[in-house]
Write a protein that holds these residues in place. Structure first.
Motif, PDB file in Angstrom:
ATOM      1  N   ILE A 175      12.746   8.064   5.438  1.00 57.16           N
ATOM      2  CA  ILE A 175      11.908   9.127   4.889  1.00 57.16           C
ATOM      3  C   ILE A 175      10.444   8.794   5.130  1.00 57.16           C
ATOM      4  CG2 ILE A 175      11.212  10.300   2.762  1.00 57.16           C
ATOM      5  CD1 ILE A 175      14.012   9.747   1.685  1.00 57.16           C
ATOM      6  N   LEU A 176      10.092   7.510   4.962  1.00 62.35           N
ATOM      7  CA  LEU A 176       8.735   7.042   5.194  1.00 62.35           C
ATOM      8  C   LEU A 176       8.708   6.042   6.347  1.00 62.35           C
ATOM      9  CD1 LEU A 176       7.454   6.395   1.552  1.00 62.35           C
ATOM     10  CD2 LEU A 176       6.915   8.339   3.011  1.00 62.35           C
ATOM     11  N   ALA A 177       7.557   5.943   6.982  1.00 62.96           N
ATOM     12  CA  ALA A 177       7.395   4.970   8.072  1.00 62.96           C
ATOM     13  C   ALA A 177       6.789   3.663   7.570  1.00 62.96           C
ATOM     14  CB  ALA A 177       6.514   5.563   9.164  1.00 62.96           C
ATOM     15  N   THR A 178       5.960   3.747   6.520  1.00 64.73           N
ATOM     16  CA  THR A 178       5.300   2.554   5.981  1.00 64.73           C
ATOM     17  C   THR A 178       5.318   2.583   4.460  1.00 64.73           C
ATOM     18  OG1 THR A 178       3.124   3.645   6.007  1.00 64.73           O
ATOM     19  CG2 THR A 178       3.751   2.368   7.962  1.00 64.73           C
ATOM     20  N   ASN A 179       5.093   1.406   3.871  1.00 63.14           N
ATOM     21  CA  ASN A 179       5.047   1.275   2.419  1.00 63.14           C
ATOM     22  C   ASN A 179       3.599   1.023   2.000  1.00 63.14           C
ATOM     23  OD1 ASN A 179       5.209   0.538  -0.279  1.00 63.14           O
ATOM     24  ND2 ASN A 179       7.022  -0.730  -0.007  1.00 63.14           N
ATOM     25  N   PRO A 180       2.965   1.957   1.284  1.00 60.39           N
ATOM     26  CA  PRO A 180       1.557   1.775   0.895  1.00 60.39           C
ATOM     27  C   PRO A 180       1.336   0.634  -0.096  1.00 60.39           C
ATOM     28  CG  PRO A 180       2.485   3.729  -0.145  1.00 60.39           C
ATOM     29  CD  PRO A 180       3.497   3.258   0.863  1.00 60.39           C
ATOM     30  N   CYS A 181       2.408   0.072  -0.645  1.00 63.39           N
ATOM     31  CA  CYS A 181       2.280  -1.053  -1.575  1.00 63.39           C
ATOM     32  C   CYS A 181       2.347  -2.395  -0.856  1.00 63.39           C
ATOM     33  CB  CYS A 181       3.393  -1.012  -2.619  1.00 63.39           C
ATOM     34  SG  CYS A 181       3.348   0.419  -3.713  1.00 63.39           S
ATOM     35  N   PHE A 182       2.708  -2.412   0.425  1.00 62.61           N
ATOM     36  CA  PHE A 182       2.938  -3.662   1.143  1.00 62.61           C
ATOM     37  C   PHE A 182       1.642  -4.455   1.281  1.00 62.61           C
ATOM     38  CE2 PHE A 182       3.457  -6.016   5.246  1.00 62.61           C
ATOM     39  CZ  PHE A 182       4.441  -6.880   4.804  1.00 62.61           C
ATOM     40  N   ARG A 183       1.686  -5.723   0.840  1.00 63.32           N
ATOM     41  CA  ARG A 183       0.531  -6.615   0.902  1.00 63.32           C
ATOM     42  C   ARG A 183      -0.719  -5.939   0.362  1.00 63.32           C
ATOM     43  NH1 ARG A 183       1.195  -9.740   6.775  1.00 63.32           N
ATOM     44  NH2 ARG A 183       3.112 -10.836   6.239  1.00 63.32           N
ATOM     45  N   LEU A 184      -0.604  -5.421  -0.822  1.00 63.49           N
ATOM     46  CA  LEU A 184      -1.704  -4.662  -1.407  1.00 63.49           C
ATOM     47  C   LEU A 184      -2.874  -5.560  -1.781  1.00 63.49           C
ATOM     48  CD1 LEU A 184      -2.113  -1.664  -2.030  1.00 63.49           C
ATOM     49  CD2 LEU A 184      -1.360  -2.107  -4.356  1.00 63.49           C
ATOM     50  N   GLY A 185      -2.559  -6.837  -2.099  1.00 66.30           N
ATOM     51  CA  GLY A 185      -3.636  -7.768  -2.441  1.00 66.30           C
ATOM     52  C   GLY A 185      -4.370  -7.365  -3.697  1.00 66.30           C
ATOM     53  N   LEU A 230       9.737   2.664  -2.632  1.00 68.92           N
ATOM     54  CA  LEU A 230       9.170   3.120  -1.358  1.00 68.92           C
ATOM     55  C   LEU A 230       9.803   2.391  -0.168  1.00 68.92           C
ATOM     56  CD1 LEU A 230       5.407   3.454  -2.360  1.00 68.92           C
ATOM     57  CD2 LEU A 230       7.207   5.180  -2.422  1.00 68.92           C
ATOM     58  N   SER A 231      10.137   1.123  -0.358  1.00 68.78           N
ATOM     59  CA  SER A 231      10.836   0.389   0.705  1.00 68.78           C
ATOM     60  C   SER A 231      12.198   1.015   0.973  1.00 68.78           C
ATOM     61  CB  SER A 231      11.002  -1.079   0.310  1.00 68.78           C
ATOM     62  OG  SER A 231       9.755  -1.740   0.268  1.00 68.78           O
ATOM     63  N   ALA A 232      12.847   1.457  -0.102  1.00 70.41           N
ATOM     64  CA  ALA A 232      14.139   2.132   0.057  1.00 70.41           C
ATOM     65  C   ALA A 232      13.974   3.443   0.815  1.00 70.41           C
ATOM     66  CB  ALA A 232      14.768   2.386  -1.311  1.00 70.41           C
ATOM     67  N   ALA A 233      12.824   4.106   0.611  1.00 67.92           N
ATOM     68  CA  ALA A 233      12.550   5.351   1.341  1.00 67.92           C
ATOM     69  C   ALA A 233      12.359   5.080   2.831  1.00 67.92           C
ATOM     70  CB  ALA A 233      11.316   6.038   0.763  1.00 67.92           C
TER      71      ALA A 233
END
Length: 347
Positions: A149-159, A141-144
């Protein structure tokens, strides 16, 4: 400037040009005025910094994965372990899901299922494995994001919530003795098992051990390289922590025939999957190869070695990682007895 186009159905399509000059569709509407308004709004959004084509996020993750995988493999950044995690856990879950529709809630729910027991319908993965699976997915997703393609990564700092980190499997000395006895006709495999349980080495550290890093006279070895499953060598072990580890006398006796000058590595084996199939499965341990490393930590703590020293010997990133073994340390019974003396003596 935005414009409209009437369709054979009588509806109106709103059109505009993106930053690249290509015409884009803002949607189809029953009224021309609405179609033009939507196209005008879309054109205005497209002029803002950081704009991304809304249609790009509609791509399914599986389609994006094929493009991302080619780049990763060309750069030799996709390990065999990561490929296995993708095949078994990531692709089945996300291949048909549109990139833009992946939410943090969805990822949390998926991670929870990965860590749930098989009896509860989960995959039964350990906490560390779940985190690695999510990390690999997050990388795609970071590569996206890099591809715009994406503005944010839903996995970022998921905790992610921690799993059951207090359950550590280890073998008794009697059990290890039986394993070694079964390998009496396989001296190299016996030596490999001995050094993993007697020095706490990870598989890759054992496979990457060089003869010049082993001092049999001083009974010390230096963990400085890791050999991957494909035979390639990394200069640093996990956490980039080079460490010196004492070699017990009984382990010296097992590995001595294989510490030969001029040999690139002490042991020839590199693929843990093959060793698990050819050797480990026949020992009927009921555990994993990595449990040999857990056994090392457990024996040290049970013998009274301080947890800080155990952490250093194992090359942990912090003492908090080692604390998962803390419950295995011997209880100071004399101190407990002194504090919890029989209250009946007071009466």
């Amino acid at each position: 400037m935005a414009w409209t186009q009437q369709l054979p159905s009588g509806n109106w399509r709103g059109l505009y040009r993106g930053p690249d000059g290509k015409p884009r569709n803002a949607g189809t509407f029953a009224h021309q005025k609405r179609a033009l308004a939507e196209a005008t709004n879309a054109e205005h959004e497209a002029d803002k910094p950081g704009w991304r084509d809304p249609r790009a996020g509609a791509r399914k993750w599986g389609e994006w994965y094929e493009e991302w995988r080619a780049v990763r493999e060309d750069a030799d950044k996709l390990s065999q372990t990561d490929k296995s995690l993708l095949k078994n856990h990531i692709i089945p879950a996300w291949q048909d899901v549109a990139l833009a529709s992946i939410t943090r809630f969805d990822v949390r729910a998926w991670a929870a299922k990965l860590g749930a027991s098989k009896e509860d319908g989960g995959a039964g993965l350990s906490e560390s494995t779940v985190k690695r699976v999510v990390a690999v997915f997050s990388g795609s997703l970071s590569a996206a994001i890099d591809k715009e393609i994406l503005a944010t990564n839903p996995c970022f700092r998921l905790g992610l919530e921690p799993g059951e980190t207090d359950v550590v499997r280890f073998f008794s000395r009697k059990r290890v003795a039986k394993m070694l006895k079964k390998l009496k006709d396989r001296p190299e495999d016996r030596a490999m098992l001995a050094i993993m349980v007697g020095c706490g080495l990870r598989w890759g550290e054992m496979a990457g051990l060089r003869p010049e890093r082993v001092d049999l006279k001083r009974r010390m070895l230096r963990v400085s390289h890791v050999r991957k499953q494909n035979g390639k060598v990394k200069k640093y072990p996990k956490g980039r922590k080079i460490r010196d580890v004492p070699i017990p006398e009984w382990v010296v006796a097992e590995i001595k025939p294989f510490v030969k000058e001029g040999r690139e590595f002490v042991f020839m084996r590199t693929n843990s999957s093959n060793w698990r199939r050819d050797v480990w499965s026949h020992l009927d341990t009921g555990g994993r190869i990595h449990d040999l490393r857990h056994t090392y930590a457990s024996w040290l703590l049970q013998s009274g070695v301080e947890i800080a020293k155990v952490s250093k010997l194992m090359g942990h990133s912090s003492i908090r990682v080692t604390e998962r073994y803390a419950h295995l340390a011997l209880m100071p019974m004399e101190e407990v007895d002194a504090a919890m003396y029989d209250p009946r003596r007071v009466a």
